[in-house]
Design a protein around this motif. Structure first.
Motif, PDB file in Angstrom:
ATOM      1  N   ILE A  79      -0.382   5.001   5.469  1.00 22.65           N
ATOM      2  CA  ILE A  79      -1.780   5.251   5.153  1.00 22.65           C
ATOM      3  C   ILE A  79      -2.507   4.661   4.879  1.00 22.65           C
ATOM      4  CG2 ILE A  79      -2.627   6.578   4.165  1.00 22.65           C
ATOM      5  CD1 ILE A  79      -0.054   9.443   3.268  1.00 22.65           C
ATOM      6  N   PHE A  80      -2.151   3.956   4.489  1.00 26.37           N
ATOM      7  CA  PHE A  80      -2.364   2.470   4.161  1.00 26.37           C
ATOM      8  C   PHE A  80      -3.080   1.537   4.244  1.00 26.37           C
ATOM      9  CE2 PHE A  80      -2.898  -1.687   2.345  1.00 26.37           C
ATOM     10  CZ  PHE A  80      -4.446  -1.748   1.129  1.00 26.37           C
ATOM     11  N   PHE A  81      -2.410   1.649   5.918  1.00 28.74           N
ATOM     12  CA  PHE A  81      -2.633   0.396   6.704  1.00 28.74           C
ATOM     13  C   PHE A  81      -3.684   1.342   8.048  1.00 28.74           C
ATOM     14  CE2 PHE A  81      -1.673  -1.028  11.626  1.00 28.74           C
ATOM     15  CZ  PHE A  81      -0.793  -2.115  11.279  1.00 28.74           C
ATOM     16  N   ASN A  82      -3.872   2.337   7.727  1.00 27.05           N
ATOM     17  CA  ASN A  82      -5.032   3.540   8.704  1.00 27.05           C
ATOM     18  C   ASN A  82      -6.214   3.207   7.624  1.00 27.05           C
ATOM     19  OD1 ASN A  82      -4.052   4.713  10.841  1.00 27.05           O
ATOM     20  ND2 ASN A  82      -2.923   6.978  10.017  1.00 27.05           N
ATOM     21  N   ASN A  83      -6.147   3.409   6.534  1.00 23.51           N
ATOM     22  CA  ASN A  83      -7.355   3.136   5.662  1.00 23.51           C
ATOM     23  C   ASN A  83      -8.424   2.372   5.534  1.00 23.51           C
ATOM     24  OD1 ASN A  83      -7.305   6.303   4.551  1.00 23.51           O
ATOM     25  ND2 ASN A  83      -5.976   5.896   3.048  1.00 23.51           N
ATOM     26  N   LEU A 129       4.078  19.926  10.522  1.00 18.13           N
ATOM     27  CA  LEU A 129       3.918  18.974  10.907  1.00 18.13           C
ATOM     28  C   LEU A 129       2.639  18.551   9.877  1.00 18.13           C
ATOM     29  CD1 LEU A 129       4.530  16.360  12.024  1.00 18.13           C
ATOM     30  CD2 LEU A 129       3.178  16.401  13.350  1.00 18.13           C
ATOM     31  N   ALA A 130       2.947  18.217   8.310  1.00 18.51           N
ATOM     32  CA  ALA A 130       1.649  18.212   7.312  1.00 18.51           C
ATOM     33  C   ALA A 130       2.581  16.667   6.944  1.00 18.51           C
ATOM     34  CB  ALA A 130       2.463  18.836   6.631  1.00 18.51           C
ATOM     35  N   PHE A 131       1.209  16.229   6.363  1.00 15.23           N
ATOM     36  CA  PHE A 131       0.703  14.408   6.495  1.00 15.23           C
ATOM     37  C   PHE A 131      -0.589  14.197   5.675  1.00 15.23           C
ATOM     38  CE2 PHE A 131      -0.811  14.724  10.979  1.00 15.23           C
ATOM     39  CZ  PHE A 131      -1.087  14.202  11.200  1.00 15.23           C
ATOM     40  N   GLY A 132      -0.425  13.335   4.684  1.00 15.13           N
ATOM     41  CA  GLY A 132      -1.271  12.938   3.750  1.00 15.13           C
ATOM     42  C   GLY A 132      -2.355  12.124   5.307  1.00 15.13           C
ATOM     43  N   ILE A 133      -4.468  11.849   4.860  1.00 16.46           N
ATOM     44  CA  ILE A 133      -5.156  11.108   5.547  1.00 16.46           C
ATOM     45  C   ILE A 133      -5.994  10.610   4.307  1.00 16.46           C
ATOM     46  CG2 ILE A 133      -4.614  12.490   7.139  1.00 16.46           C
ATOM     47  CD1 ILE A 133      -7.227  13.955   6.690  1.00 16.46           C
ATOM     48  N   GLY A 134      -6.388   9.335   4.519  1.00 13.08           N
ATOM     49  CA  GLY A 134      -7.024   9.380   3.239  1.00 13.08           C
ATOM     50  C   GLY A 134      -8.897   9.738   3.341  1.00 13.08           C
ATOM     51  N   THR A 135      -9.793   9.582   2.670  1.00 13.33           N
ATOM     52  CA  THR A 135     -11.272  10.309   3.129  1.00 13.33           C
ATOM     53  C   THR A 135     -11.456  10.203   4.620  1.00 13.33           C
ATOM     54  OG1 THR A 135     -11.296   9.761   0.712  1.00 13.33           O
ATOM     55  CG2 THR A 135     -13.117  10.275   1.376  1.00 13.33           C
ATOM     56  N   SER A 136     -12.181   8.697   4.678  1.00 12.32           N
ATOM     57  CA  SER A 136     -12.585   8.826   6.082  1.00 12.32           C
ATOM     58  C   SER A 136     -11.307   9.190   7.520  1.00 12.32           C
ATOM     59  CB  SER A 136     -12.645   7.147   6.424  1.00 12.32           C
ATOM     60  OG  SER A 136     -12.138   6.335   6.424  1.00 12.32           O
ATOM     61  N   GLU A 137     -10.403   9.847   7.072  1.00 11.22           N
ATOM     62  CA  GLU A 137      -9.637  11.100   7.909  1.00 11.22           C
ATOM     63  C   GLU A 137     -10.275  12.097   7.238  1.00 11.22           C
ATOM     64  OE1 GLU A 137      -5.926   9.024   7.428  1.00 11.22           O
ATOM     65  OE2 GLU A 137      -5.967   8.596   9.940  1.00 11.22           O
ATOM     66  N   VAL A 138     -10.640  12.556   6.112  1.00 14.31           N
ATOM     67  CA  VAL A 138     -10.441  13.688   6.125  1.00 14.31           C
ATOM     68  C   VAL A 138     -12.540  13.659   6.380  1.00 14.31           C
ATOM     69  CG1 VAL A 138     -11.330  15.189   3.579  1.00 14.31           C
ATOM     70  CG2 VAL A 138      -9.265  13.934   3.739  1.00 14.31           C
ATOM     71  N   GLU A 139     -12.968  13.012   6.083  1.00 11.42           N
ATOM     72  CA  GLU A 139     -14.288  13.215   7.217  1.00 11.42           C
ATOM     73  C   GLU A 139     -14.145  13.982   8.523  1.00 11.42           C
ATOM     74  OE1 GLU A 139     -17.185  10.454   5.443  1.00 11.42           O
ATOM     75  OE2 GLU A 139     -18.029  11.299   7.831  1.00 11.42           O
ATOM     76  N   HIS A 140     -13.305  12.624   9.340  1.00  9.86           N
ATOM     77  CA  HIS A 140     -13.291  12.786  10.659  1.00  9.86           C
ATOM     78  C   HIS A 140     -12.321  14.413  11.023  1.00  9.86           C
ATOM     79  CE1 HIS A 140     -11.123  12.446  14.432  1.00  9.86           C
ATOM     80  NE2 HIS A 140     -12.089  11.107  14.600  1.00  9.86           N
ATOM     81  N   VAL A 141     -11.709  14.327  10.390  1.00  6.83           N
ATOM     82  CA  VAL A 141     -11.732  16.538  10.469  1.00  6.83           C
ATOM     83  C   VAL A 141     -12.534  17.228  10.261  1.00  6.83           C
ATOM     84  CG1 VAL A 141      -9.248  17.957   9.571  1.00  6.83           C
ATOM     85  CG2 VAL A 141      -8.945  15.796   9.870  1.00  6.83           C
ATOM     86  N   MET A 142     -12.528  17.058   8.844  1.00  6.98           N
ATOM     87  CA  MET A 142     -14.339  18.353   9.366  1.00  6.98           C
ATOM     88  C   MET A 142     -15.703  18.549   9.940  1.00  6.98           C
ATOM     89  SD  MET A 142     -15.412  16.764   4.879  1.00  6.98           S
ATOM     90  CE  MET A 142     -14.687  17.477   3.546  1.00  6.98           C
ATOM     91  N   ALA A 143     -15.089  17.340  10.499  1.00  6.87           N
ATOM     92  CA  ALA A 143     -16.525  17.384  11.612  1.00  6.87           C
ATOM     93  C   ALA A 143     -15.765  17.931  12.721  1.00  6.87           C
ATOM     94  CB  ALA A 143     -16.691  15.385  11.956  1.00  6.87           C
ATOM     95  N   THR A 144     -13.998  17.216  13.423  1.00 10.54           N
ATOM     96  CA  THR A 144     -14.159  17.733  14.312  1.00 10.54           C
ATOM     97  C   THR A 144     -12.851  18.618  14.637  1.00 10.54           C
ATOM     98  OG1 THR A 144     -12.546  15.865  14.333  1.00 10.54           O
ATOM     99  CG2 THR A 144     -14.564  14.877  14.915  1.00 10.54           C
ATOM    100  N   GLY A 163       1.290  -0.881   0.397  1.00  7.49           N
ATOM    101  CA  GLY A 163       0.658   0.274   0.138  1.00  7.49           C
ATOM    102  C   GLY A 163       1.245   1.468   0.019  1.00  7.49           C
ATOM    103  N   CYS A 164       1.831   1.372   0.179  1.00  2.00           N
ATOM    104  CA  CYS A 164       2.875   2.556  -1.041  1.00  2.00           C
ATOM    105  C   CYS A 164       2.472   3.176  -1.547  1.00  2.00           C
ATOM    106  CB  CYS A 164       4.132   1.437  -0.745  1.00  2.00           C
ATOM    107  SG  CYS A 164       4.525   1.088  -2.205  1.00  2.00           S
ATOM    108  N   GLY A 165       2.610   4.683  -1.745  1.00  4.93           N
ATOM    109  CA  GLY A 165       2.296   5.674  -2.572  1.00  4.93           C
ATOM    110  C   GLY A 165       1.574   6.146  -2.081  1.00  4.93           C
ATOM    111  N   SER A 166       0.228   6.829  -2.515  1.00  2.00           N
ATOM    112  CA  SER A 166      -0.616   7.521  -2.892  1.00  2.00           C
ATOM    113  C   SER A 166      -1.402   7.603  -1.356  1.00  2.00           C
ATOM    114  CB  SER A 166      -1.753   7.617  -4.321  1.00  2.00           C
ATOM    115  OG  SER A 166      -2.752   7.901  -3.932  1.00  2.00           O
ATOM    116  N   SER A 167      -2.201   7.947  -0.485  1.00  3.41           N
ATOM    117  CA  SER A 167      -3.408   8.399   0.331  1.00  3.41           C
ATOM    118  C   SER A 167      -3.883   7.557   0.164  1.00  3.41           C
ATOM    119  CB  SER A 167      -3.212   9.410   1.332  1.00  3.41           C
ATOM    120  OG  SER A 167      -3.734   9.980   0.562  1.00  3.41           O
ATOM    121  N   ARG A 168      -4.832   7.364  -1.302  1.00  6.10           N
ATOM    122  CA  ARG A 168      -6.291   7.283  -2.135  1.00  6.10           C
ATOM    123  C   ARG A 168      -6.575   6.135  -1.380  1.00  6.10           C
ATOM    124  NH1 ARG A 168      -3.674   5.476  -7.581  1.00  6.10           N
ATOM    125  NH2 ARG A 168      -2.692   7.630  -7.614  1.00  6.10           N
ATOM    126  N   GLU A 169      -8.080   6.199  -0.125  1.00  9.09           N
ATOM    127  CA  GLU A 169      -8.540   5.795   0.425  1.00  9.09           C
ATOM    128  C   GLU A 169      -9.648   4.445  -0.757  1.00  9.09           C
ATOM    129  OE1 GLU A 169     -10.248   7.179   3.768  1.00  9.09           O
ATOM    130  OE2 GLU A 169     -12.306   5.360   4.250  1.00  9.09           O
TER     131      GLU A 169
END
Lengths: 207, 467
Positions: free
Chosen positions: A106-110, B141-156, A78-84
């Motif tokens: 990020i993939f792990f989290n997603n 401190l800047a990092f990428g997140i998935g869409t579920s986390e995007v929604e989490h940040v939007m709400a909280t 799951g390396c690379g893009s954060s795309r869920e």
């Protein structure tokens, strides 16, 4: 989110390092505004030939792995893009558990956010599970999340680690947002404190 | 208090609460949105009847999907158009500040944030895009997140996180002439590998990093994710503060001075603990590029393609051979002199004015080689305007480059800018995965100067020979 408790299913092996999220789902399929329906694009470049027909040599196009619900791979899955869209595509394909020696963060989290259980196991153990998986439907793997074990076809139990909070969320099928909103008082008081300590912090307002 | 790292300090400033199991609720100062990873999150808010907690800490822009050709015409691809229109409806409904397609401020989200002064030192910044690490160059401190986390940040306005481990990559010394930030980062990734930073936040330090301008620091932090790191950052210093001063959304006047006083406290304390340390000597770094389909497959331009037969591990050997087959390269061949079909200068890694200047220096007075398509895609409308003021557009147009509108473009081939199967591309972007720039496309990652050199010679070339 669907709960995850136990899963007994066919596992498919993809014995590669660095399976990136572009490989799980290429960017050209990210134009949807939905979470569902992406399963048909999962592993597109491996699964289909350039003319669009199925590649019969690819594991997920062969019986019984076409119905695999568990994937076993090598390092840095799951390396690379954060795309869920990557876990969405896997889930829509039917995958509920991914096993690898290591994952990209990020993939792990997603995965957790979508009811997919990612399990870290040493490379030698992944090799054994890959070997089990070649027996196909005669050799289902069982994932027992409450007991935190993977049960091999010969009955051997392989324990795995999981963060207790994430385990709880998966077992109950809970959504993080509701949980966090229970801490509204703390969030409010944090905002109040920052406004006092860093009053110069700007906001973004457009005319 | 024990000595702390830059990451530790920013983390400590943003912890709302640490839960009994060690997960923290981390406050987010800036949430950046684009059209691809936000629609499902907005939909989630709507379905749950939730509000977007802080629109004034949120910013949206279209970049991934947008055409980089004439913008006054309607967008041809219906799905791209739908995604863009969906974002436009969502920002209106939820009151999010938005830079629309026809605004001069539109551009790649990771170029726009710093350029507008929206991304500032000491902040926590997230975006549904892995290259959010770019903003770490500001000392945030800047990092990428998935869409579920995007929604989490939007709400909280928070995110659930466990602290990352601290890693420091130190580059001491002086870079040789013709060696850029991109070469430094490729060398670092080649050295530590694509999983070298997994679970860590990397602080880039040392005299060679301090000597970089902000664009160079952004290039380095941008590709932290290619080294597997959760984020990358550089301690804010006078270079940072000079960059931030007078940006549209930066603090002004006395507020700015107070902010700088605070920002100066952020640098890593002497004696702070790092879980992992790596050092490179600046003098050892040459103009570099990738030969394979993983960003860690790095070579100096003077190097030769490695031989899988020399790799002891079987699965790695098989993977190397597969990369060579995919890339159409032979073990042992000199990488310089390999013909290219396409040159792409752009992306959140290398599309800032400094990058375009470096490319123009090589392109000036030369012509794009016959049969090569060479594109320049500025990172934002403002970068494009600045380049036009400096006459760079004319240098590129005279040489036969395409001069396009701002967006992500051929970095990921979501818009019509794609490679066709078998095409070889010298690209200033960040990922060389199979099919990344279009199915069957072959990507070599390199610096803007090296890309321009490939354009004018028609093959992978040491840019130092041309300046």
């Amino acid at each position: 989110m669907e709960k995850f408790t136990t899963l007994s299913a066919v596992a498919a092996a993809l014995p590669e390092d660095n399976i990136d999220t572009d490989k799980i789902i290429p960017a050209r399929f990210l134009k949807t505004t939905q979470r569902t329906g992406l399963g048909k694009y999962a592993f597109d470049s491996m699964r289909y030939r350039p003319d669009g027909s199925e590649n019969p040599d690819f594991i997920l196009n062969k019986a019984p792995w076409r119905n695999a619900e568990i994937l076993v791979t090598y390092d840095n899955l799951g390396c690379g893009s954060s795309r869920e869209h990557a876990p969405w595509a896997l889930l829509d394909f039917g995958i509920r558990c991914v096993i690898a020696p290591s994952f990209a963060d990020i993939f792990f989290n997603n995965c957790f956010k979508n009811g997919i259980l990612p399990i870290k196991l040493p490379r030698e153990v992944c090799d054994q599970l890959m070997s089990d998986s070649t027996m196909g439907s005669n050799a289902r793997l069982t994932i027992d999340l409450p007991r935190q074990v993977v049960i091999r076809p010969d009955g051997e139990e392989v324990p795995f680690e999981i963060d207790p909070f994430r385990k709880h969320m998966l077992l109950e099928g809970l959504d993080d947002i509701g949980q966090t909103l229970q801490h509204e008082t703390e969030i409010k008081s944090f905002e109040h404190k920052v406004a006092g300590e860093r009053p110069w912090m700007p906001t973004i307002t457009l005319d | 208090m024990a000595p702390r790292t830059l990451f530790d300090k920013i983390w400590d400033h943003h912890v709302v609460e640490t839960l009994p199991d060690g997960t923290s609720i981390l406050y987010i100062d800036r949430h950046l949105l684009h059209e691809v990873t936000s629609p499902q999150a907005f939909e989630g808010l709507r379905l749950a009847g939730r509000k977007l907690r802080h629109p004034e800490m949120t910013m949206a822009v279209v970049d991934h999907n947008v055409p980089t050709s004439d913008r006054t015409k309607p967008i041809e691809e219906p799905e791209s158009r739908n995604q863009i229109e969906t974002l436009e409806r969502n920002v209106k409904e939820f009151g999010v500040p938005y830079f629309p397609l026809l605004s001069a401020s539109q551009g790649i989200v990771h170029v726009v944030g710093p350029e507008q002064g929206i991304s500032l030192p000491g902040m926590t910044i997230v975006c549904g895009d892995s290259h959010t690490s770019t903003h770490g160059a500001m000392g945030s401190l800047a990092f990428g997140i998935g869409t579920s986390e995007v929604e989490h940040v939007m709400a909280t306005q928070t995110i659930l996180q466990r602290p990352a481990k601290n890693m420091r990559v130190t580059v001491e010394g002086e870079l040789a002439p013709g060696v850029s930030a991109k070469d430094v980062m490729l060398a670092i990734i080649g050295h530590i590998g694509t999983a070298g930073g997994t679970g860590h936040v990397i602080e880039f330090a040392g005299s060679a990093i301090r000597g970089l301008d902000m664009a160079g620091r952004m290039t380095i932090c941008n590709m932290s994710i290619e080294a597997g790191a959760r984020a990358g950052l550089v301690a804010p210093d006078d270079t940072t503060f000079d960059y931030v001063r007078n940006r549209p959304f930066a603090p002004k006047g006395e507020d700015f001075e107070n902010a700088v006083t605070f920002w100066r406290t952020l640098a890593t304390d002497d004696g702070a603990h790092f879980d992992k340390e790596v050092s490179l000597r600046a003098e050892d770094i040459a103009p570099s590029l990738t030969w394979g389909t993983s960003p860690e497959t790095v070579l100096p331009i003077t190097g030769t393609v490695p031989d899988p037969a020399q790799e002891p591990d079987e699965s790695k050997r098989v993977q190397m051979q597969r990369m060579l087959d995919y890339m159409g390269l032979e073990a042992g061949q000199k990488i310089a002199g390999t013909p290219v079909d396409v040159v792409f200068i752009g992306s959140c890694t290398n599309s800032r004015i400094e990058d375009l200047r470096a490319a123009a220096q090589v392109a000036a007075g030369r012509k794009v080689a016959d049969g090569v398509r060479a594109m320049i895609v500025p990172g934002s409308g403002l970068v494009k305007m600045q380049a036009e003021e400096e006459g760079l557009d004319q240098i590129f147009l005279d040489a036969g480059f395409e001069w396009r509108e701002a967006g992500c473009s051929m970095c990921l081939g979501m818009n019509p800018d794609k490679l066709t199967p078998g095409q070889r591309c010298a690209s200033t972007s960040n990922r060389n995965f199979e099919g990344r720039q279009g199915p069957g496309g072959r990507t070599h990652l390199l610096s803007p100067a090296m890309a321009a050199a490939a354009a004018v010679t028609g093959c992978l070339t040491d840019s130092r020979e041309l300046v």
